[in-house]
Write a protein that holds these residues in place. Sequence first.
Motif, PDB file in Angstrom:
ATOM      1  N   ARG A   1      -1.333  16.057   0.444  1.00 56.24           N
ATOM      2  CA  ARG A   1      -0.206  16.078   0.331  1.00 56.24           C
ATOM      3  C   ARG A   1       0.368  15.024   1.222  1.00 56.24           C
ATOM      4  O   ARG A   1       1.529  14.486   0.682  1.00 56.24           O
ATOM      5  CB  ARG A   1       0.404  17.406   0.744  1.00 56.24           C
ATOM      6  N   ALA A   2       0.104  15.021   2.493  1.00 54.37           N
ATOM      7  CA  ALA A   2       0.789  14.017   3.407  1.00 54.37           C
ATOM      8  C   ALA A   2       0.364  12.425   2.931  1.00 54.37           C
ATOM      9  O   ALA A   2       1.295  11.675   3.174  1.00 54.37           O
ATOM     10  CB  ALA A   2       0.044  14.292   4.773  1.00 54.37           C
ATOM     11  N   ALA A   3      -0.808  12.240   2.493  1.00 56.20           N
ATOM     12  CA  ALA A   3      -1.099  11.103   2.122  1.00 56.20           C
ATOM     13  C   ALA A   3      -0.021  10.461   0.795  1.00 56.20           C
ATOM     14  O   ALA A   3       0.247   9.553   0.876  1.00 56.20           O
ATOM     15  CB  ALA A   3      -2.428  10.992   1.414  1.00 56.20           C
ATOM     16  N   ASP A   4       0.149  11.573  -0.036  1.00 55.32           N
ATOM     17  CA  ASP A   4       0.900  11.352  -1.169  1.00 55.32           C
ATOM     18  C   ASP A   4       2.330  11.000  -0.581  1.00 55.32           C
ATOM     19  O   ASP A   4       3.027  10.233  -1.114  1.00 55.32           O
ATOM     20  CB  ASP A   4       1.002  12.565  -2.351  1.00 55.32           C
ATOM     21  N   LEU A   5       2.975  11.932   0.340  1.00 57.14           N
ATOM     22  CA  LEU A   5       4.175  11.611   0.639  1.00 57.14           C
ATOM     23  C   LEU A   5       4.506  10.441   1.507  1.00 57.14           C
ATOM     24  O   LEU A   5       5.472   9.813   1.231  1.00 57.14           O
ATOM     25  CB  LEU A   5       4.770  12.761   1.443  1.00 57.14           C
ATOM     26  N   ALA A   6       3.190   9.836   2.043  1.00 58.41           N
ATOM     27  CA  ALA A   6       3.259   8.701   2.809  1.00 58.41           C
ATOM     28  C   ALA A   6       3.299   7.210   1.994  1.00 58.41           C
ATOM     29  O   ALA A   6       3.739   6.137   2.279  1.00 58.41           O
ATOM     30  CB  ALA A   6       2.090   8.655   3.782  1.00 58.41           C
ATOM     31  N   HIS A   7       2.991   7.773   0.517  1.00 56.76           N
ATOM     32  CA  HIS A   7       2.857   6.581  -0.270  1.00 56.76           C
ATOM     33  C   HIS A   7       4.043   5.948  -0.471  1.00 56.76           C
ATOM     34  O   HIS A   7       5.125   6.674  -1.049  1.00 56.76           O
ATOM     35  CB  HIS A   7       2.102   7.060  -1.705  1.00 56.76           C
ATOM     36  N   GLY A   8       4.460   4.652  -0.196  1.00 55.82           N
ATOM     37  CA  GLY A   8       5.557   4.147  -0.691  1.00 55.82           C
ATOM     38  C   GLY A   8       6.806   4.077   0.459  1.00 55.82           C
ATOM     39  O   GLY A   8       7.355   3.512   0.718  1.00 55.82           O
ATOM     40  N   VAL A   9       6.092   4.850   1.900  1.00 55.24           N
ATOM     41  CA  VAL A   9       6.881   4.836   2.750  1.00 55.24           C
ATOM     42  C   VAL A   9       6.398   4.049   3.947  1.00 55.24           C
ATOM     43  O   VAL A   9       6.765   3.401   4.582  1.00 55.24           O
ATOM     44  CB  VAL A   9       6.904   6.600   3.247  1.00 55.24           C
ATOM     45  N   LEU A  10       5.099   4.391   3.922  1.00 50.18           N
ATOM     46  CA  LEU A  10       4.314   3.629   5.074  1.00 50.18           C
ATOM     47  C   LEU A  10       3.401   2.278   4.200  1.00 50.18           C
ATOM     48  O   LEU A  10       3.082   2.801   3.087  1.00 50.18           O
ATOM     49  CB  LEU A  10       2.997   4.519   5.685  1.00 50.18           C
TER      50      LEU A  10
END
Length: 72
Positions: A15-24
């Motif tokens: 979930r954290a990796a998915d949320l980081a996609h496009g942000v980091l």
Amino acid sequence: MSERADRLVLDYVSRAADLAHGVLRQDERLAFVAELRARIEADRAGTGDPKAVARVLARLGDPAALVEAAKA
């Protein structure tokens, strides 16, 4: 190790990796995920108890907040 405990960790990190996609950036995201996973493993200290693992994850907080903090 408990399959249920491992699944909790995998779901949280995913979930954290998915949320980081496009942000980091990709390299930042990979480092963020690796550091998060290492932190979880250190905090869980090898326990396979799903309740103990859930407490570790709860202490870390919402994955979205972790991504926001990593972005800063």
